[in-house]
Each structure stands twice: as structure tokens, then as C-alpha cells.
Design an enzyme around this catalytic site. Structure first.
Site, short mmCIF file in Angstrom:
data_model
loop_
_atom_site.label_atom_id
_atom_site.label_comp_id
_atom_site.label_asym_id
_atom_site.label_seq_id
_atom_site.Cartn_x
_atom_site.Cartn_y
_atom_site.Cartn_z
N SER A 69 0.85 -1.19 0.00
CA SER A 69 0.00 0.00 0.00
C SER A 69 0.89 1.24 0.00
O SER A 69 1.95 1.24 0.64
CB SER A 69 -0.87 -0.02 1.26
OG SER A 69 -1.37 1.27 1.51
N SER A 129 -13.31 0.84 3.56
CA SER A 129 -13.25 -0.64 3.51
C SER A 129 -14.03 -1.19 2.32
O SER A 129 -13.52 -2.03 1.57
CB SER A 129 -13.72 -1.25 4.82
OG SER A 129 -14.91 -0.65 5.23
N GLU A 161 -16.88 -8.91 4.07
CA GLU A 161 -16.84 -8.10 5.29
C GLU A 161 -17.56 -8.81 6.45
O GLU A 161 -17.09 -8.81 7.58
CB GLU A 161 -17.46 -6.72 5.02
CG GLU A 161 -17.45 -5.84 6.24
CD GLU A 161 -16.92 -4.44 6.02
OE1 GLU A 161 -16.53 -4.10 4.90
OE2 GLU A 161 -16.89 -3.69 7.00
N ASP A 173 -22.94 0.19 1.48
CA ASP A 173 -21.64 0.74 1.08
C ASP A 173 -21.14 0.09 -0.21
O ASP A 173 -20.73 0.77 -1.15
CB ASP A 173 -20.60 0.52 2.19
CG ASP A 173 -21.02 1.18 3.49
OD1 ASP A 173 -22.00 1.96 3.47
OD2 ASP A 173 -20.39 0.91 4.52
N TYR A 223 -21.35 -1.49 16.46
CA TYR A 223 -22.18 -1.68 15.27
C TYR A 223 -22.91 -3.02 15.36
O TYR A 223 -24.13 -3.09 15.20
CB TYR A 223 -21.29 -1.62 14.02
CG TYR A 223 -22.05 -1.72 12.72
CD1 TYR A 223 -22.47 -0.59 12.04
CD2 TYR A 223 -22.37 -2.96 12.17
CE1 TYR A 223 -23.18 -0.68 10.86
CE2 TYR A 223 -23.08 -3.06 10.99
CZ TYR A 223 -23.47 -1.91 10.33
OH TYR A 223 -24.18 -2.02 9.16
C1 GLA Z 1 -21.79 1.24 7.84
C2 GLA Z 1 -22.21 -0.08 7.22
C3 GLA Z 1 -23.44 0.10 6.31
C4 GLA Z 1 -24.57 0.85 7.05
C5 GLA Z 1 -24.02 2.12 7.72
C6 GLA Z 1 -25.05 2.79 8.59
O1 GLA Z 1 -21.33 2.11 6.85
O2 GLA Z 1 -21.16 -0.64 6.48
O3 GLA Z 1 -23.89 -1.17 5.86
O4 GLA Z 1 -25.21 0.02 7.96
O5 GLA Z 1 -22.88 1.84 8.52
O6 GLA Z 1 -26.11 3.26 7.84
#
Ligand code: GLA
Length: 390
Positions: A69, A129, A161, A173, A223
């Protein structure tokens, strides 16, 4: 980073100037509204950014993967035999997780050398990521001529992931990074993966991303805790309604029976998700009707709910948003991404951008002792091949 300088650095890392690498790019993303709804089968409205991850990649004869990297002193070599194991706290888990997904589909990438170079602030909630995962998935798909359709590449990167990195993230994402389109926001139904591109051209208004620069310690475990709390809410509510996920019930339905969710914390988590889902629908209508003030008010309301109901904001994000909302010319401001630190997204009238950066930056520094970074964001295209070598 332009293609030429990345190729030059690639040769410095790996030698053999006879064979030029292929260059790929995957953007980061910003979510305009619809936070923590994706893993509940709800709606989101993200767009791809001009910032992202470049990958220079080349097949080699040795049966190894060499990773490097430009962002840090890092070089490692991994043999693709047997099962791949997760490395402690290393970004290389993102491409490794993707490679493992290809292996599970009996697609062997063979020997490869990979040099990554990113300009998304790390750990800022702008999907660095997912950007690394998607650029790897797209590049391997091209290199191995596998013709995996984009939606499957997106699901594969999400699985990497979930299963390899161990974060139970939703699909937003990877979807935004894969499908992004210049000047458009993606209105995505995370349950069905149906989506519509909504024009997002802001005349006389800028989108400014501000990084709190607060370290997001424990963000992954927090999370996963929220994901589990939503499941508890579903278990509670499914005694009253036939639902599989929180997005299956409307805010009106929830409002009437919310007292039946005994645990006050779980009730608030559900209230956020279900109300946020409705806010996305309203936000899309306001964009289509050119009602940007209404859109801004929905952004503010989204932040409030993430702060009070979902509790993923924290002092730094709240302060940066409060400082922004005080400034005339600011249309709306909220945290974006998972939260627990990271970035805010703010819509500001062009003539007020300088003042906003100055005043919100100063107010934030005085209250938190931290210095925020500001970026004027452009809405860009999704993952792509930049150059196919010499
Ligand atoms: C992170 C997760 C997403 C989503 C957001 C919150 O970015 O990777 O999948 O849940 O948080 O909206």
C-alpha cells in the site's frame, strides 16, 4: 494519485518493468440519509465520491499474492493454499476476504501482485473498507474473466466483510461503491435491491463533508450490538405483526403499538429505524420536487434520531452538527455512515462555504479540542477500470 505515478510506484515495489499493471479505481461513498436502515431491509440514499482507492494489479507466475500500500509501510506475501486466516488489525483483511470469496466459488486468481493507494480518510465512515473490497472484487473479476454481474460482486464484497472481517454490515456501502453514478444519488431498497438513480445536482449549493477526526474505537463491536438490538425488536414485534425485519412495518403501525416493546432501549432503536425509513421516502420526494429546504430539514431530523434513539453519534459528531446548523446558509447537517465518530455531511449555500468551514471549524475546536477536516464533495461514478496496462 494519477495512473502514471501509481505504475511507477508499483515497479518500485515489485520490479519487472516489462509487464505493466492494470489500474482500477473504486470510490468511497457518502450517505445522504437512511442510516442504519440497510441491515433492516430499509431504504438508503447514498452517492459515490470523487475520493477512493486505486489498485494496480498484475498476474505473476509464482502462486502467491503480494500486497502493498502507498498509504503505509506495509508489504506482505500470502500463499493461496489451504484456508486463509484473518490477520490481526490489518487492512489486508479486506482484499483477503474478497479473495476467499472467489476461492469459495472455485475461482482461483493465481499469483498476483497488488498495490493499493487510497485518498479516503481512513476510518472516517466514508467506506474506505467497501472501496478496497469492491476494487479488489472488480479487478479479480476482470483478471479471471469471470463475468460475475455487478450485483453479485456487491453481495460477494459484503459477504467478505461479514464473514472474514467480522462486521455484520448491510449492503449500502458496497452497493454505492459499485453502482455510483456522477451527479446522482442512489435510492436503494435494501430488501429487494431495486434502485432508482435520483438526479442530485445542487445549483448554488455545495455538499461539504467534515471529518471529526475522533478515533472510532470499538465502532465494529458497537455496530454489531445495534444489529443485534434490531433483531430483538423484530422478535418482540413479530408477536403482533407478521414481520421479518423492521422495514416491514410502517411508522403509523409502530406508533400505535410501540408500548408493547417492553425494553425502552430496544423501543428507541426500532423507532429510529422505522422513522428513518420514512424520512428517506420523504427526502427522495423533496429532491424530485426541488425542495432542498425540506431535504435539509430531514437531514437534521435524521441526526436527531441517530443521537437520541439510536445513540451512535457522540459528543464530537453532535458538536460538529450543532455548530453547522447555527450558520446561516447551512441547509441541513447530519452524521453520515455508521457513526461513533467519523464524518458529517452538510449542504451549504456556495457563498457560505468559506464561512461555514471557518466558523464551524473554530466552534468545534474550542469545544472538543480536535481539529476537523473539511472536503467539498463531488458525486462521482462507481468502480471502474482506469487503464489496462501497456
Ligand atoms: C456502515 C455499514 C453500512 C450501514 C451504515 C449505517 O457504513 O457498512 O452497511 O449500515 O454503517 O447506515
Amino acid at each position: 494519485m494519477n495512473g502514471q505515478s501509481l505504475t511507477h510506484l508499483f515497479f518500485q515495489h515489485f520490479g519487472n518493468q516489462e509487464v505493466a499493471p492494470l489500474l482500477f479505481f473504486a470510490p468511497g461513498r457518502v450517505n445522504l440519509i437512511g442510516e442504519h436502515t440497510d441491515y433492516n431491509g430499509g431504504f438508503v440514499l447514498p452517492c459515490a465520491l470523487q475520493y477512493g482507492t486505486y489498485l494496480a494489479i498484475r498476474p505473476i507466475d509464482d502462486q502467491v499474492c503480494r500486497f502493498a500500500s502507498t498509504n503505509m509501510e506495509f508489504k506482505t506475501e500470502i500463499r493461496l493454499t489451504g484456508s486463509l486466516t484473518k490477520r490481526e488489525n490489518q487492512w489486508v483483511n479486506y482484499p483477503l476476504g474478497v479473495i476467499e470469496q472467489f476461492l469459495q466459488r472455485n475461482i482461483h486468481p493465481g499469483g498476483i501482485e497488488l498495490l493499493f493507494s487510497g485518498d479516503i480518510p481512513n476510518n472516517a465512515g466514508l467506506s474506505s473498507s467497501a472501496s478496497i473490497e469492491m476494487v479488489t472484487a472488480y479487478a479479480l473479476n476482470t483478471l479471471t474473466r469471470s463475468d460475475i454481474p455487478m450485483t453479485d460482486l456487491i453481495k460477494l464484497a459484503q459477504k467478505a466483510e461479514n464473514q472474514f472481517v467480522g462486521v455484520n454490515c448491510g449492503i449500502m456501502d458496497q452497493f454505492a461503491v459499485g453502482m455510483g453514478e456522477k451527479n446522482h444519488a442512489i435510492f436503494l431498497n435494501c430488501n429487494t435491491l431495486e434502485y432508482k438513480m435520483v438526479p442530485f445536482i445542487l445549483k448554488g449549493i455545495s455538499m461539504v463533508i467534515a471529518n471529526t477526526n475522533k478515533k472510532r474505537g470499538l465502532a465494529d463491536s458497537k455496530y454489531n450490538e445495534r444489529v443485534a438490538e434490531c433483531q430483538t425488536a423484530v422478535d418482540n414485534l413479530s408477536k403482533l405483526f407478521e414481520i421479518r425485519q423492521l422495514s416491514d412495518i410502517s411508522f403509523m403501525q409502530f406508533y400505535k403499538i410501540q408500548d408493547q416493546v417492553a425494553d425502552e432501549v430496544i423501543r428507541r432503536r426500532a423507532r429510529h429505524v422505522i422513522s428513518e425509513n420514512q424520512r428517506v421516502l420523504n427526502a427522495v420526494s423533496s429532491l424530485l420536487n426541488n425542495n432542498i429546504m425540506e431535504f435539509g430539514a430531514l437531514m437534521n431530523a435524521s441526526h436527531e434520531s441517530l443521537r437520541d434513539n439510536y445513540e451512535v453519534t457522540g459528543f464530537e459528531l453532535d458538536t460538529l452538527v450543532e455548530e453547522a446548523q447555527k450558520i446561516s446558509g447551512v441547509i441541513g447537517s447530519r452524521m453520515t455512515g455508521a457513526g461513533f465518530g467519523g464524518c458529517t455531511v452538510t449542504l451549504v449555500r456556495d457563498e457560505a462555504v468559506g464561512r461555514f468551514i471557518e466558523e464551524a471549524g473554530t466552534g468545534y475546536r474550542e469545544k472538543t479540542g480536535l481539529t476537523a477536516d473539511f472536503y467539498v464533495a463531488e458525486v462521482s461514478d462507481g468502480v471502474r477500470l482506469v487503464s489496462s496496462g501497456k
